[in-house]
Enzyme design. Structure first.
Site, PDB file in Angstrom:
ATOM      1  N   HIS A  17      -3.864  -1.708  -4.306  1.00  0.00           N
ATOM      2  CA  HIS A  17      -2.557  -1.047  -4.261  1.00  0.00           C
ATOM      3  C   HIS A  17      -2.301  -0.542  -2.853  1.00  0.00           C
ATOM      4  O   HIS A  17      -3.206  -0.576  -1.998  1.00  0.00           O
ATOM      5  CB  HIS A  17      -2.468   0.073  -5.304  1.00  0.00           C
ATOM      6  CG  HIS A  17      -3.486   1.161  -5.150  1.00  0.00           C
ATOM      7  ND1 HIS A  17      -3.399   2.118  -4.179  1.00  0.00           N
ATOM      8  CD2 HIS A  17      -4.612   1.429  -5.848  1.00  0.00           C
ATOM      9  CE1 HIS A  17      -4.420   2.945  -4.281  1.00  0.00           C
ATOM     10  NE2 HIS A  17      -5.188   2.536  -5.290  1.00  0.00           N
ATOM     11  N   HIS A  20      -4.651   1.500  -0.665  1.00  0.00           N
ATOM     12  CA  HIS A  20      -5.836   0.906  -0.034  1.00  0.00           C
ATOM     13  C   HIS A  20      -5.617   0.513   1.419  1.00  0.00           C
ATOM     14  O   HIS A  20      -6.572   0.266   2.140  1.00  0.00           O
ATOM     15  CB  HIS A  20      -6.271  -0.353  -0.807  1.00  0.00           C
ATOM     16  CG  HIS A  20      -6.911  -0.048  -2.116  1.00  0.00           C
ATOM     17  ND1 HIS A  20      -6.542  -0.637  -3.296  1.00  0.00           N
ATOM     18  CD2 HIS A  20      -7.902   0.819  -2.433  1.00  0.00           C
ATOM     19  CE1 HIS A  20      -7.275  -0.158  -4.281  1.00  0.00           C
ATOM     20  NE2 HIS A  20      -8.103   0.726  -3.781  1.00  0.00           N
ATOM     21  N   CYS A 124     -17.244  11.735 -14.409  1.00  0.00           N
ATOM     22  CA  CYS A 124     -15.896  11.172 -14.447  1.00  0.00           C
ATOM     23  C   CYS A 124     -15.998   9.722 -13.991  1.00  0.00           C
ATOM     24  O   CYS A 124     -16.373   9.462 -12.842  1.00  0.00           O
ATOM     25  CB  CYS A 124     -14.940  11.933 -13.529  1.00  0.00           C
ATOM     26  SG  CYS A 124     -13.354  11.052 -13.398  1.00  0.00           S
ATOM     27  N   CYS A 127     -13.682   8.853 -11.004  1.00  0.00           N
ATOM     28  CA  CYS A 127     -14.194   9.227  -9.671  1.00  0.00           C
ATOM     29  C   CYS A 127     -15.583   8.651  -9.438  1.00  0.00           C
ATOM     30  O   CYS A 127     -16.097   8.724  -8.335  1.00  0.00           O
ATOM     31  CB  CYS A 127     -14.302  10.740  -9.514  1.00  0.00           C
ATOM     32  SG  CYS A 127     -12.771  11.634  -9.725  1.00  0.00           S
ATOM     33  N   CYS A 143     -10.333  15.626 -15.703  1.00  0.00           N
ATOM     34  CA  CYS A 143     -10.336  15.305 -14.268  1.00  0.00           C
ATOM     35  C   CYS A 143      -8.925  15.456 -13.700  1.00  0.00           C
ATOM     36  O   CYS A 143      -7.991  14.796 -14.178  1.00  0.00           O
ATOM     37  CB  CYS A 143     -10.836  13.877 -14.047  1.00  0.00           C
ATOM     38  SG  CYS A 143     -10.630  13.385 -12.333  1.00  0.00           S
ATOM     39  N   HIS A 146      -7.629  12.034 -12.414  1.00  0.00           N
ATOM     40  CA  HIS A 146      -7.378  10.913 -13.337  1.00  0.00           C
ATOM     41  C   HIS A 146      -6.804  11.323 -14.685  1.00  0.00           C
ATOM     42  O   HIS A 146      -6.520  10.474 -15.522  1.00  0.00           O
ATOM     43  CB  HIS A 146      -8.675  10.109 -13.537  1.00  0.00           C
ATOM     44  CG  HIS A 146      -9.167   9.507 -12.255  1.00  0.00           C
ATOM     45  ND1 HIS A 146     -10.088  10.133 -11.454  1.00  0.00           N
ATOM     46  CD2 HIS A 146      -8.808   8.379 -11.624  1.00  0.00           C
ATOM     47  CE1 HIS A 146     -10.286   9.385 -10.376  1.00  0.00           C
ATOM     48  NE2 HIS A 146      -9.530   8.332 -10.450  1.00  0.00           N
ATOM     49  N   LYS A 291       0.334  11.531  -6.962  1.00  0.00           N
ATOM     50  CA  LYS A 291      -0.762  10.659  -6.591  1.00  0.00           C
ATOM     51  C   LYS A 291      -0.491   9.238  -7.081  1.00  0.00           C
ATOM     52  O   LYS A 291       0.083   9.041  -8.145  1.00  0.00           O
ATOM     53  CB  LYS A 291      -2.046  11.191  -7.238  1.00  0.00           C
ATOM     54  CG  LYS A 291      -3.319  10.500  -6.784  1.00  0.00           C
ATOM     55  CD  LYS A 291      -4.496  11.124  -7.499  1.00  0.00           C
ATOM     56  CE  LYS A 291      -5.589  10.103  -7.809  1.00  0.00           C
ATOM     57  NZ  LYS A 291      -6.388   9.661  -6.731  1.00  0.00           N
ATOM     58  N   LYS A 294      -4.686   3.316  -9.416  1.00  0.00           N
ATOM     59  CA  LYS A 294      -4.747   2.276 -10.437  1.00  0.00           C
ATOM     60  C   LYS A 294      -4.819   2.914 -11.817  1.00  0.00           C
ATOM     61  O   LYS A 294      -4.185   2.481 -12.751  1.00  0.00           O
ATOM     62  CB  LYS A 294      -5.993   1.410 -10.200  1.00  0.00           C
ATOM     63  CG  LYS A 294      -5.792   0.414  -9.082  1.00  0.00           C
ATOM     64  CD  LYS A 294      -7.026  -0.415  -8.825  1.00  0.00           C
ATOM     65  CE  LYS A 294      -8.065   0.356  -8.018  1.00  0.00           C
ATOM     66  NZ  LYS A 294      -9.002  -0.492  -7.284  1.00  0.00           N
TER      67      LYS A 294
HETATM   68  N1  MSP Z   1     -15.483   2.483  -3.982  1.00  0.00           N
HETATM   69  C1  MSP Z   1     -15.208   3.758  -3.421  1.00  0.00           C
HETATM   70  C2  MSP Z   1     -15.534   3.788  -1.946  1.00  0.00           C
HETATM   71  C3  MSP Z   1     -16.960   3.457  -1.607  1.00  0.00           C
HETATM   72  S1  MSP Z   1     -17.219   3.534   0.107  1.00  0.00           S
HETATM   73  C4  MSP Z   1     -18.865   3.385   0.254  1.00  0.00           C
HETATM   74  C5  MSP Z   1     -13.732   4.103  -3.614  1.00  0.00           C
HETATM   75  N2  MSP Z   1     -12.912   3.084  -3.882  1.00  0.00           N
HETATM   76  S2  MSP Z   1     -11.322   3.253  -4.103  1.00  0.00           S
HETATM   77  O1  MSP Z   1     -10.844   1.936  -4.417  1.00  0.00           O
HETATM   78  O2  MSP Z   1     -11.055   4.285  -5.040  1.00  0.00           O
HETATM   79  O3  MSP Z   1     -10.764   3.736  -2.721  1.00  0.00           O
HETATM   80  C6  MSP Z   1     -10.963   2.953  -1.547  1.00  0.00           C
HETATM   81  C7  MSP Z   1     -10.358   3.660  -0.356  1.00  0.00           C
HETATM   82  O4  MSP Z   1      -8.940   3.737  -0.549  1.00  0.00           O
HETATM   83  C8  MSP Z   1     -10.856   5.077  -0.175  1.00  0.00           C
HETATM   84  O5  MSP Z   1     -10.995   5.377   1.207  1.00  0.00           O
HETATM   85  C9  MSP Z   1      -9.742   5.907  -0.775  1.00  0.00           C
HETATM   86  O6  MSP Z   1      -9.647   7.203  -0.249  1.00  0.00           O
HETATM   87  C10 MSP Z   1      -8.548   5.074  -0.360  1.00  0.00           C
HETATM   88  N3  MSP Z   1      -7.382   5.358  -1.189  1.00  0.00           N
HETATM   89  C11 MSP Z   1      -7.221   5.075  -2.503  1.00  0.00           C
HETATM   90  N4  MSP Z   1      -5.990   5.505  -2.874  1.00  0.00           N
HETATM   91  C12 MSP Z   1      -5.355   6.051  -1.805  1.00  0.00           C
HETATM   92  C13 MSP Z   1      -4.054   6.506  -1.551  1.00  0.00           C
HETATM   93  N5  MSP Z   1      -3.139   6.605  -2.503  1.00  0.00           N
HETATM   94  N6  MSP Z   1      -3.752   6.840  -0.268  1.00  0.00           N
HETATM   95  C14 MSP Z   1      -4.602   6.660   0.774  1.00  0.00           C
HETATM   96  N7  MSP Z   1      -5.836   6.219   0.566  1.00  0.00           N
HETATM   97  C15 MSP Z   1      -6.329   6.140  -0.729  1.00  0.00           C
HETATM   98  O7  MSP Z   1     -13.386   5.260  -3.492  1.00  0.00           O
END
Ligand code: MSP
Length: 474
Positions: A17, A20, A124, A127, A143, A146, A291, A294
């Site tokens: 999304h 990311h 959770c 998380c 949470c 979530h 927020k 997914k």
């Molecule tokens: N799998 C873990 C990270 C492991 S690193 C050793 C994870 N995955 S995640 O898919 O939830 O998030 C991946 C990255 O995207 C993280 O840096 C997270 O903070 C970032 N983001 C996820 N959603 C976000 C927003 N809405 N805005 C900005 N960044 C965010 O956490």
């Protein structure tokens, strides 16, 4: 100098999304900037184990491996369309990663920082995080990220002796976490010392993980597996990684700073490795103030928006107006407004006006930059990038663009063409020098656009400029 830059590896529990994109854009901008003088390795990857992935695979009725294999092209496709210049890529299901993580576990065990104990508390799966009783209680067992109830867990696990490293972790946070205010939040969390954490799960509860060496009943906690990616991708432990480690900067989102600022340094210290020079935590992209995730189901597809508006427009928007430090709201309306006024008008018009005038008045290149007018912004740009304030560095470029547009309006080359050809050539050559500086500074932010501008102006005369950013009808 060698510089190693890393990005967090996203969970492969659904399509990527827009949230990311932040890690990649920030890391890519820093990597392209560093490449102007340094050798750079830039790692990305996918976090493919854990409850989240297992649950989604079960829902989809396929094996977890089939599930992540199906999604992998969406993530690598996103990196491709965003023009992310990573050099190394790792999936945590790669055989070589699994073997290396198991070696890391054995080393931690040998260092005496792993012990077995009973875990009684909450988890959770959104998380992928263990929650203490007091944390769970204050969140009323739901949470906040979530909106799902925490899961009660009582099982025999392995624990990592993080508490042993409390002082070093505090020093690391003070020295290396950027921005400082996020570091202070972590210091508050560990003010009474860092707590040991469970680093395994019972196989009865979770099967989709890296097996704990020597214990068939347990798989590793997904964060131990995932954090290790930053060094397994370099070939640790069988390779000497000292040419690249410690990382120059590790880019993560604010929600996962605590794992990187507490668990990760403890692991590194126990392994006898140095700690990253900077741990940079950006804010969140929110949608209409809320927020985006997914799990909440309100996602914007990054590939779709890049296909519609172009990679550089998306890179521009998030690097200048996105959550570099604080959270930032995103909406297509905001995006279109910034695109039309800053890309199409400010930058696009400058490029087309200048190329038109150079060609129309048959000016020959004898350009130089004019440090008095835009020089101060160049200095600001470099200072901001070194402080990771990429949004402010982009502001500095736009100050230059504005200054050039203003200079055109003030000097009125179309009138000079009638009265003073010498002055005309001088004015346009000054602007010519400026645009060459602007394109060079744009490279880390908008690499394709910078190249196009360079191609237009890098000759004896200017070439006809295509419209860089066609206006979007609102
Ligand atoms: N799998 C873990 C990270 C492991 S690193 C050793 C994870 N995955 S995640 O898919 O939830 O998030 C991946 C990255 O995207 C993280 O840096 C997270 O903070 C970032 N983001 C996820 N959603 C976000 C927003 N809405 N805005 C900005 N960044 C965010 O956490």
């Amino acid at each position: 100098m060698n510089k190693y830059i890393t990005t967090a590896i996203p969970y492969v529990n659904g399509k990527p999304h827009i949230g990311h994109v932040m890690d990649y854009l920030i890391a890519d901008c820093l990597a392209r900037y560093a490449r102007m003088g340094d050798e750079v390795r830039f790692s990305a990857g996918l976090d493919e184990h854990g409850c989240k992935v297992e649950q989604e695979a079960n829902k989809a009725g396929v094996s977890p491996l089939e599930f992540v294999n199906n999604l992998e092209p969406d993530f690598t496709g996103m990196l491709e369309v965003l023009n992310i210049s990573y050099t190394d890529f790792i999936r945590t299901t790669d055989e070589k990663h699994i073997v290396r993580v198991q070696e890391i576990w054995k080393k931690l065990d040998k260092a005496g920082v792993i012990y077995k104990a009973k875990y009684e508390g909450w988890y959770c799966s959104g998380c992928e995080c263990f929650i203490t009783e007091s944390e769970a209680k204050s969140a009323e067992y739901i949470c906040p990220n979530h909106q799902k109830s925490f899961e009660k867990i009582e099982e025999e696990n392995y624990f990592l002796k993080i508490s042993k490293f409390s002082d070093q972790i505090r020093d690391f946070v003070k020295k290396s976490v950027t921005p400082e205010f996020r570091g202070r939040e972590i210091l508050e969390l560990i003010k009474d010392g860092a707590q040991d954490v469970s680093i395994s799960r019972s196989r009865e509860k979770l099967n989709w993980g890296v097996p704990v060496p020597g214990d068939e009943t347990q798989v590793m906690y997904v964060w131990v597996d995932a954090l290790s990616n930053y060094i397994t991708v370099l070939g640790y432990p069988e390779n000497d990684i000292s040419d690249w480690w410690p990382a120059e900067v590790q880019v993560v989102g604010k929600d996962i700073l605590r794992f990187h600022a507490i668990i990760w340094p403890a692991m590194l210290l126990a392994l006898g490795l140095e700690l990253p020079k900077t741990l940079f935590a950006h804010g969140f992209i929110n949608q209409s103030g809320g927020k985006m995730s997914k799990s909440l189901g309100n996602v914007v597809d990054p590939i779709e928006i890049v296909e519609k508006y172009g990679a550089d427009a998306v890179r521009y928007y998030f690097l200048r107006h996105g959550p570099i430090f604080e959270d930032a709201d995103f909406s297509i309306e905001k995006f279109v407004t910034a695109y039309n006024s800053e890309l199409a008008n400010d930058l696009g018009n400058l490029v087309s006006r200048l190329s038109n005038m150079i060609r129309k008045y048959e000016i020959k290149a004898s350009w130089q930059s004019s440090p008095s007018r835009i020089g101060k912004y160049v200095d600001k740009y470099h200072t901001y990038i070194k402080k990771f304030e990429l949004n402010h560095a982009a502001d500095a470029i736009w100050e230059m663009v504005k200054s050039c547009n203003q200079y055109i309006d003030e000097t009125k080359p179309w009138e000079l063409a009638k009265t003073d050809e010498v002055k005309l050539a001088e004015v346009l050559n000054t602007l010519w020098g400026d645009i060459m500086i602007i394109q060079a500074l744009l490279t880390p932010f908008l690499p394709d656009t910078a190249k196009k501008i360079e191609d237009i102006f890098n000759g004896e005369t200017a070439k006809e400029a295509e419209i860089l950013f066609p206006k979007i009808e609102e």
